[in-house]
Design a protein around this motif. Structure first.
Motif, PDB file in Angstrom:
ATOM      1  N   ASP A 124      -6.914 -38.767  -7.495  1.00  0.00           N
ATOM      2  CA  ASP A 124      -6.470 -39.052  -6.127  1.00  0.00           C
ATOM      3  C   ASP A 124      -6.511 -40.538  -5.778  1.00  0.00           C
ATOM      4  O   ASP A 124      -5.938 -40.953  -4.762  1.00  0.00           O
ATOM      5  N   ASN A 125      -7.212 -41.341  -6.572  1.00  0.00           N
ATOM      6  CA  ASN A 125      -7.469 -42.738  -6.207  1.00  0.00           C
ATOM      7  C   ASN A 125      -6.223 -43.499  -5.754  1.00  0.00           C
ATOM      8  O   ASN A 125      -6.221 -44.111  -4.686  1.00  0.00           O
ATOM      9  N   LEU A 145     -11.369 -49.767  -2.562  1.00  0.00           N
ATOM     10  CA  LEU A 145     -10.240 -48.957  -2.100  1.00  0.00           C
ATOM     11  C   LEU A 145      -9.435 -48.371  -3.263  1.00  0.00           C
ATOM     12  O   LEU A 145      -8.884 -47.289  -3.143  1.00  0.00           O
ATOM     13  N   ASP A 146      -9.378 -49.075  -4.372  1.00  0.00           N
ATOM     14  CA  ASP A 146      -8.611 -48.591  -5.515  1.00  0.00           C
ATOM     15  C   ASP A 146      -9.422 -47.691  -6.438  1.00  0.00           C
ATOM     16  O   ASP A 146      -8.887 -47.164  -7.413  1.00  0.00           O
ATOM     17  N   PHE A 164     -13.914 -37.503   1.158  1.00  0.00           N
ATOM     18  CA  PHE A 164     -13.108 -36.290   1.273  1.00  0.00           C
ATOM     19  C   PHE A 164     -11.633 -36.638   1.446  1.00  0.00           C
ATOM     20  O   PHE A 164     -11.294 -37.642   2.068  1.00  0.00           O
ATOM     21  N   VAL A 165     -10.795 -35.773   0.898  1.00  0.00           N
ATOM     22  CA  VAL A 165      -9.354 -35.888   1.119  1.00  0.00           C
ATOM     23  C   VAL A 165      -8.873 -34.633   1.833  1.00  0.00           C
ATOM     24  O   VAL A 165      -9.384 -33.537   1.602  1.00  0.00           O
ATOM     25  N   LEU A 166      -7.899 -34.839   2.721  1.00  0.00           N
ATOM     26  CA  LEU A 166      -7.279 -33.741   3.446  1.00  0.00           C
ATOM     27  C   LEU A 166      -5.879 -33.569   2.867  1.00  0.00           C
ATOM     28  O   LEU A 166      -5.107 -34.530   2.809  1.00  0.00           O
ATOM     29  N   LEU A 167      -5.611 -32.370   2.403  1.00  0.00           N
ATOM     30  CA  LEU A 167      -4.323 -32.102   1.767  1.00  0.00           C
ATOM     31  C   LEU A 167      -3.529 -31.061   2.541  1.00  0.00           C
ATOM     32  O   LEU A 167      -4.094 -30.112   3.072  1.00  0.00           O
TER      33      LEU A 167
END
Length: 162
Positions: free
Chosen positions: A13-14, A42-43, A57-60
């Motif tokens: 996801d990065n 950030l990368d 966390f990521v929101l998909l």
């Protein structure tokens, strides 16, 4: 309707997350210096948050990343204080209650890690973000906490996590 999920970031996801965050910062007219835009982390968010008492966390929506946020101990701060970090949402995610879902996920994680206070910094122009923070119990404070390195962020807020 495509399913919305929130999960911990994965290494794959990065790139997508970094691009989304930089896009939002440019869209909002944020300075590129003194903000998350120039953070080396950030990368490589997966690697950065792969440490004790931290999670990003990521929101998909389906398999597309529309938002992200992290919790980590506040740098050079009290060990009881965490920082809500790098919370950004693609324009298509806004106004749908997804920020509230992400806040709940992050604050639940912070409580599970036994943090007692959550701190956040933001830009004066990010009014919608400040409204979300207030809605979830954050109050404005006059002084910066810890050492985030984000000297362009001049709005400081915190929330007791009891």
């Amino acid at each position: 309707m495509t399913e919305i999920t929130i999960r911990p970031i994965q290494e794959k996801d990065n790139k997508e997350v970094a691009e989304m965050i930089r896009h939002v910062l440019v869209e909002k007219g944020a300075p590129k210096v003194g903000t998350a835009y120039e953070d080396k982390a950030l990368d490589q968010l997966f690697e950065t948050y792969h440490k004790e008492r931290s999670e990003y966390f990521v929101l998909l929506e389906g398999d597309r990343i529309l938002g992200s946020a992290g919790i980590s101990p506040l740098d050079n701060g009290d060990p009881k204080v965490c920082e809500l970090q790098k919370m950004y949402f693609d324009p298509s995610a806004r106004g749908r209650g997804l920020g509230m879902q992400m806040m709940k996920t992050c604050l639940d994680f912070a409580r599970a890690q036994e943090f007692q206070v959550c701190y956040i910094e933001t830009l004066p122009s990010m009014k919608a973000a400040q409204k979300l923070y207030q809605k979830t119990g954050f109050d404005y404070i006059s002084d910066r906490m810890g050492d985030t390195g984000h000297y362009s962020c001049t709005i400081f807020m915190k929330k007791e996590l009891n």
